[in-house]
Write a protein that holds these residues in place. Structure first.
Motif, PDB file in Angstrom:
ATOM      1  N   MET A   1       0.849  -1.162   0.000  1.00  0.00           N
ATOM      2  CA  MET A   1       0.000   0.000   0.000  1.00  0.00           C
ATOM      3  C   MET A   1       0.898   1.229   0.000  1.00  0.00           C
ATOM      4  SD  MET A   1      -2.554   1.403   3.004  1.00  0.00           S
ATOM      5  CE  MET A   1      -2.531  -0.157   3.770  1.00  0.00           C
ATOM      6  N   ARG A   2       0.484   2.216  -0.769  1.00  0.00           N
ATOM      7  CA  ARG A   2       1.240   3.468  -0.811  1.00  0.00           C
ATOM      8  C   ARG A   2       0.423   4.593  -0.221  1.00  0.00           C
ATOM      9  NH1 ARG A   2       5.009   3.648  -6.094  1.00  0.00           N
ATOM     10  NH2 ARG A   2       5.878   1.588  -5.747  1.00  0.00           N
ATOM     11  N   ILE A   3       1.079   5.353   0.606  1.00  0.00           N
ATOM     12  CA  ILE A   3       0.495   6.549   1.196  1.00  0.00           C
ATOM     13  C   ILE A   3       1.327   7.708   0.661  1.00  0.00           C
ATOM     14  CG2 ILE A   3       0.090   7.796   3.342  1.00  0.00           C
ATOM     15  CD1 ILE A   3      -0.273   5.067   4.694  1.00  0.00           C
ATOM     16  N   VAL A   4       0.662   8.755   0.207  1.00  0.00           N
ATOM     17  CA  VAL A   4       1.339   9.863  -0.459  1.00  0.00           C
ATOM     18  C   VAL A   4       1.284  11.105   0.412  1.00  0.00           C
ATOM     19  CG1 VAL A   4       1.265  11.352  -2.503  1.00  0.00           C
ATOM     20  CG2 VAL A   4       0.697   8.933  -2.713  1.00  0.00           C
TER      21      VAL A   4
ATOM     22  N   ARG B   1      14.160   7.413  -4.013  1.00  0.00           N
ATOM     23  CA  ARG B   1      13.336   7.770  -5.160  1.00  0.00           C
ATOM     24  C   ARG B   1      12.453   6.587  -5.496  1.00  0.00           C
ATOM     25  NH1 ARG B   1      18.773   9.017  -8.151  1.00  0.00           N
ATOM     26  NH2 ARG B   1      18.830   6.869  -7.473  1.00  0.00           N
ATOM     27  N   GLN B   2      11.391   6.848  -6.255  1.00  0.00           N
ATOM     28  CA  GLN B   2      10.472   5.768  -6.608  1.00  0.00           C
ATOM     29  C   GLN B   2      11.189   4.651  -7.369  1.00  0.00           C
ATOM     30  OE1 GLN B   2       6.885   7.066  -8.481  1.00  0.00           O
ATOM     31  NE2 GLN B   2       6.123   5.016  -8.765  1.00  0.00           N
ATOM     32  N   GLN B   3      12.092   4.993  -8.264  1.00  0.00           N
ATOM     33  CA  GLN B   3      12.790   3.971  -9.040  1.00  0.00           C
ATOM     34  C   GLN B   3      13.713   3.119  -8.153  1.00  0.00           C
ATOM     35  OE1 GLN B   3      13.064   7.275  -9.759  1.00  0.00           O
ATOM     36  NE2 GLN B   3      15.179   7.855 -10.149  1.00  0.00           N
ATOM     37  N   ASP B   4      14.132   3.645  -6.999  1.00  0.00           N
ATOM     38  CA  ASP B   4      14.969   2.870  -6.083  1.00  0.00           C
ATOM     39  C   ASP B   4      14.185   1.755  -5.426  1.00  0.00           C
ATOM     40  OD1 ASP B   4      17.003   4.658  -6.669  1.00  0.00           O
ATOM     41  OD2 ASP B   4      16.683   5.838  -4.848  1.00  0.00           O
ATOM     42  N   LEU B   5      12.884   1.933  -5.305  1.00  0.00           N
ATOM     43  CA  LEU B   5      12.040   0.964  -4.639  1.00  0.00           C
ATOM     44  C   LEU B   5      12.061  -0.385  -5.358  1.00  0.00           C
ATOM     45  CD1 LEU B   5      10.097   0.556  -2.293  1.00  0.00           C
ATOM     46  CD2 LEU B   5       8.247   1.288  -3.797  1.00  0.00           C
TER      47      LEU B   5
END
Length: 65
Positions: free
Chosen positions: A1-4, A57-61
């Protein structure tokens, strides 16, 4: 789940599933006479746990899965 975190709106945006999950959990807690959990406290716990990790960063995830 992502919380922004929306820094422009100063808001924390949770997905619909999060609210449904908390509602189900609270239903079970009520049925056994336990105090309900608040959405805000749950988000606070999640952020406290997540902040222990490095920011990324998102790409690191993708490399962490």
């Amino acid at each position: 789940m992502r919380i922004v975190i929306d820094t422009k709106a100063n808001a924390i945006i949770c997905p619909k599933g999060f609210f449904e999950e908390i509602a189900k959990r609270n239903e079970v807690l009520r049925s056994v006479g336990q105090p309900e959990v608040s959405h805000k406290e749950e988000v606070k716990k999640l952020f406290e746990e997540a902040i222990k990790s490095d920011l990324m960063r998102q790409q690191d995830l993708k490399g962490r899965k």
